[in-house]
Scaffold this motif. Structure first.
Motif, PDB file in Angstrom:
ATOM      1  N   ALA A 135      23.237 -18.266 -78.957  1.00  0.00           N
ATOM      2  CA  ALA A 135      23.617 -16.848 -78.975  1.00  0.00           C
ATOM      3  C   ALA A 135      23.924 -16.346 -77.564  1.00  0.00           C
ATOM      4  O   ALA A 135      24.648 -15.362 -77.402  1.00  0.00           O
ATOM      5  CB  ALA A 135      22.511 -16.013 -79.611  1.00  0.00           C
ATOM      6  N   ASN A 136      23.388 -17.035 -76.565  1.00  0.00           N
ATOM      7  CA  ASN A 136      23.667 -16.633 -75.183  1.00  0.00           C
ATOM      8  C   ASN A 136      25.136 -16.773 -74.823  1.00  0.00           C
ATOM      9  O   ASN A 136      25.637 -16.036 -73.981  1.00  0.00           O
ATOM     10  CB  ASN A 136      22.804 -17.430 -74.207  1.00  0.00           C
ATOM     11  N   PHE A 137      25.831 -17.710 -75.447  1.00  0.00           N
ATOM     12  CA  PHE A 137      27.264 -17.835 -75.189  1.00  0.00           C
ATOM     13  C   PHE A 137      28.002 -16.580 -75.650  1.00  0.00           C
ATOM     14  O   PHE A 137      28.934 -16.115 -75.009  1.00  0.00           O
ATOM     15  CB  PHE A 137      27.841 -19.075 -75.874  1.00  0.00           C
ATOM     16  N   ILE A 138      27.567 -16.027 -76.768  1.00  0.00           N
ATOM     17  CA  ILE A 138      28.156 -14.789 -77.272  1.00  0.00           C
ATOM     18  C   ILE A 138      27.777 -13.616 -76.368  1.00  0.00           C
ATOM     19  O   ILE A 138      28.596 -12.753 -76.072  1.00  0.00           O
ATOM     20  CB  ILE A 138      27.707 -14.539 -78.723  1.00  0.00           C
ATOM     21  N   THR A 139      26.542 -13.617 -75.917  1.00  0.00           N
ATOM     22  CA  THR A 139      26.055 -12.539 -75.050  1.00  0.00           C
ATOM     23  C   THR A 139      26.865 -12.454 -73.758  1.00  0.00           C
ATOM     24  O   THR A 139      27.079 -11.358 -73.231  1.00  0.00           O
ATOM     25  CB  THR A 139      24.565 -12.751 -74.725  1.00  0.00           C
ATOM     26  N   LEU A 140      27.320 -13.586 -73.259  1.00  0.00           N
ATOM     27  CA  LEU A 140      28.100 -13.586 -72.018  1.00  0.00           C
ATOM     28  C   LEU A 140      29.399 -12.783 -72.157  1.00  0.00           C
ATOM     29  O   LEU A 140      29.851 -12.178 -71.191  1.00  0.00           O
ATOM     30  CB  LEU A 140      28.396 -15.018 -71.577  1.00  0.00           C
ATOM     31  N   PHE A 141      29.981 -12.778 -73.356  1.00  0.00           N
ATOM     32  CA  PHE A 141      31.181 -11.969 -73.595  1.00  0.00           C
ATOM     33  C   PHE A 141      30.891 -10.495 -73.308  1.00  0.00           C
ATOM     34  O   PHE A 141      31.686  -9.805 -72.659  1.00  0.00           O
ATOM     35  CB  PHE A 141      31.658 -12.152 -75.045  1.00  0.00           C
ATOM     36  N   TYR A 142      29.750 -10.010 -73.766  1.00  0.00           N
ATOM     37  CA  TYR A 142      29.394  -8.597 -73.583  1.00  0.00           C
ATOM     38  C   TYR A 142      29.020  -8.307 -72.131  1.00  0.00           C
ATOM     39  O   TYR A 142      29.304  -7.225 -71.619  1.00  0.00           O
ATOM     40  CB  TYR A 142      28.273  -8.205 -74.544  1.00  0.00           C
ATOM     41  N   LEU A 143      28.423  -9.263 -71.478  1.00  0.00           N
ATOM     42  CA  LEU A 143      28.110  -9.092 -70.061  1.00  0.00           C
ATOM     43  C   LEU A 143      29.403  -9.011 -69.237  1.00  0.00           C
ATOM     44  O   LEU A 143      29.557  -8.114 -68.398  1.00  0.00           O
ATOM     45  CB  LEU A 143      27.235 -10.249 -69.579  1.00  0.00           C
ATOM     46  N   ILE A 144      30.330  -9.902 -69.513  1.00  0.00           N
ATOM     47  CA  ILE A 144      31.622  -9.884 -68.806  1.00  0.00           C
ATOM     48  C   ILE A 144      32.398  -8.604 -69.133  1.00  0.00           C
ATOM     49  O   ILE A 144      32.985  -7.985 -68.246  1.00  0.00           O
ATOM     50  CB  ILE A 144      32.442 -11.134 -69.163  1.00  0.00           C
ATOM     51  N   HIS A 145      32.377  -8.201 -70.403  1.00  0.00           N
ATOM     52  CA  HIS A 145      33.057  -6.963 -70.793  1.00  0.00           C
ATOM     53  C   HIS A 145      32.470  -5.768 -70.045  1.00  0.00           C
ATOM     54  O   HIS A 145      33.208  -4.929 -69.523  1.00  0.00           O
ATOM     55  CB  HIS A 145      32.947  -6.760 -72.307  1.00  0.00           C
TER      56      HIS A 145
END
Length: 127
Positions: free
Chosen positions: A67-77
């Motif tokens: 799930a951390n891979f998905i979380t990185l999208f929101y961090l980058i956004h």
């Protein structure tokens, strides 16, 4: 489940729920520019967070890890919006904080719970 692992699980669960709610709130109601339909916005911003829902609720360490891979999208956004859109900087900072909390909670929970369950990568023997 050890007390530390239990606390990390709750950090992951709470930050996950808050991030999902925040993204929906921000993109559907707080965003001032509505260039796309609500359905498209939900598909792009909320659907990725719904993918690990079952595994996170069931406390599966492997799900918390990926799930951390998905979380990185929101961090980058969040970082991108904080830098590029001054009017939405506060919203982006909230997203950065929630995504960072989720990343930390999921990573640490996966590590601690995986050790408790005896999961992990096996070391290869040297010949």
């Amino acid at each position: 489940m050890a007390p530390t692992t239990f606390k990390l699980r709750w950090l992951a669960l709470i930050s996950y729920g808050l991030l999902l709610g925040w993204v929906a709130l921000w993109q559907l109601w707080l965003n001032t520019t509505h260039a796309y339909s609500a359905l498209f916005i939900l598909l792009i911003y909320a659907l990725p967070l719904l993918l690990p829902l079952k595994g996170i609720v069931q406390a599966r360490p492997y799900t918390h890890a990926w799930a951390n891979f998905i979380t990185l999208f929101y961090l980058i956004h969040g970082i991108t919006v904080a830098y590029a859109v001054p009017d939405e900087r506060l919203y982006a900072i909230v997203e950065i904080i929630l995504a960072s909390a989720m990343f930390t909670g999921c990573s640490m929970f996966a590590r601690y719970r995986g050790r408790e369950l005896g999961l992990g990568l096996k070391k290869t023997s040297k010949h």
